[in-house]
Design a protein around this motif. Structure first.
Motif, PDB file in Angstrom:
ATOM      1  N   VAL A 156     112.599  62.143   6.278  1.00 18.07           N
ATOM      2  CA  VAL A 156     113.766  61.476   6.842  1.00 18.07           C
ATOM      3  C   VAL A 156     113.582  59.970   6.669  1.00 18.07           C
ATOM      4  O   VAL A 156     112.618  59.397   7.187  1.00 18.07           O
ATOM      5  CB  VAL A 156     113.943  61.806   8.334  1.00 18.07           C
ATOM      6  N   LEU A 187     119.079  62.579  12.327  1.00 22.23           N
ATOM      7  CA  LEU A 187     118.972  64.035  12.212  1.00 22.23           C
ATOM      8  C   LEU A 187     119.818  64.642  13.314  1.00 22.23           C
ATOM      9  O   LEU A 187     119.709  64.247  14.487  1.00 22.23           O
ATOM     10  CB  LEU A 187     117.517  64.472  12.351  1.00 22.23           C
ATOM     11  N   GLY A 207     120.111  69.465   5.857  1.00 25.42           N
ATOM     12  CA  GLY A 207     118.657  69.542   5.876  1.00 25.42           C
ATOM     13  C   GLY A 207     118.193  70.988   5.811  1.00 25.42           C
ATOM     14  O   GLY A 207     119.000  71.920   5.756  1.00 25.42           O
ATOM     15  N   ILE A 244     120.780  65.619   7.879  1.00 26.17           N
ATOM     16  CA  ILE A 244     120.017  64.371   7.864  1.00 26.17           C
ATOM     17  C   ILE A 244     120.892  63.343   7.180  1.00 26.17           C
ATOM     18  O   ILE A 244     121.114  63.397   5.965  1.00 26.17           O
ATOM     19  CB  ILE A 244     118.681  64.539   7.129  1.00 26.17           C
TER      20      ILE A 244
END
Length: 307
Positions: free
Chosen positions: A104, A110, A96, A91
């Motif tokens: 986020v 992402l 992540g 991320i």
């Protein structure tokens, strides 16, 4: 909720839900939906969505999503969860987490890498992917062409309103084990009588290999030829209905296992049907993986017993 922009798709990324389009086989419409429904359900629960909310199914990693800034006064963050095949998650410039809800920030991207095992990774966003339903489902049917198109870089996706249900914020959700060898429960029939006893025994004891001929429709297996009984050798079977998990045996004698986007009818005998729960696990088998079949009995309810 702020929109998402698809920046990369990997080999195949589609919008899917867990329900699909059941009950429309008479119209030639298959059920479709997520290949691994259990993984998508977990992702939706992690972000507080209804289990039926649409998410993204990512085949063999490679997804990129940018979370755009909302309008003035709108949300500046999104809550997502990644489940299924364990693909590395980034991320922005930080790693992540899998199998848990993560925040986020708007403007961040992402990205999913290649999963270490399994095939399909699922991304749920709080609020769900808000594409227009077709015949009651937001699922992409790659065979019939129903639902949203297969995703391409540059596509924007709307996100629905955040549900009232709070995000559970669990540390890590349990995830079904994946690997390069799975054993799937199978109920023999309805055309078990088309095959010799030796062929049925071979079907159940063989470690089959998933071939490169694999997609959301199903996958072909490599292994020994399953011989038909002498009276069925060379015979043709009128097309009949098939369901998710059907194990069809074409003239080559090597099985094909149907998955989410299977046809509604087939003309080759079905030696057995994978149990419904195990079809989710089957949806994670990648080419080269090994699969065995374990015979299970058909459960009989008390009503069926009395009849």
């Amino acid at each position: 909720m702020s929109p998402l922009t698809v920046t990369a798709t990997g080999p195949l990324t589609t919008v899917q839900d867990v329900v699909g389009r059941p009950g429309r086989a008479d119209l030639g419409v298959g059920v479709s939906g997520a290949a691994d429904r259990a993984a998508l359900r977990r992702a939706n629960r992690l972000v507080g969505n209804d289990e039926a909310a649409a998410g993204l199914e990512v085949t063999f990693g490679g997804l990129g999503l940018r979370f755009e800034a909302g309008s003035a006064g709108g949300p500046t963050t999104a809550v997502v969860a990644v489940t299924g095949a364990p693909a590395p998650v980034r991320i922005g410039d930080r790693p992540g987490d899998l199998h848990r809800a993560v925040v986020v920030p708007a403007g961040a991207e992402l990205r999913l890498g290649t999963p270490a095992c399994g095939l399909r990774t699922y991304v749920a966003v709080r609020g769900g992917i808000a594409v227009e339903p077709v015949l009651g489902s937001r699922a992409t049917d790659t065979v019939a062409g129903l639902g949203p198109p297969v995703l391409e870089a540059g596509v924007e996706l709307a996100v629905g309103e955040a549900p009232v249900t709070p995000v559970p914020w669990v540390d890590v959700a349990p995830e079904a084990g994946l690997g390069d060898e799975l054993t799937l429960g199978v109920v023999l029939g309805p055309r078990r009588d088309w095959f010799t006893d030796d062929a049925v025994a071979t079907f159940l004891r063989t470690a089959w290999t998933v071939t490169e001929d694999a997609n959301r429709v199903g996958f072909r297996l490599d292994g020994p030829e399953l011989a038909r009984t002498p009276e069925r050798d060379g015979a043709e079977l009128p097309s009949e209905g098939v369901i998710r998990g059907s194990v069809q045996v074409p003239p080559s004698g090597r099985p094909t296992v149907f998955l989410a986007d299977h046809p509604v009818t087939g003309g080759y005998p079905v030696i057995g049907v994978v149990t419904d729960a195990d079809t989710d696990r089957a949806g994670q088998l990648r080419p080269g993986a090994s699969v065995r079949f374990r015979r299970v009995a058909v459960p009989v309810t008390s009503e069926e017993f009395r009849s």
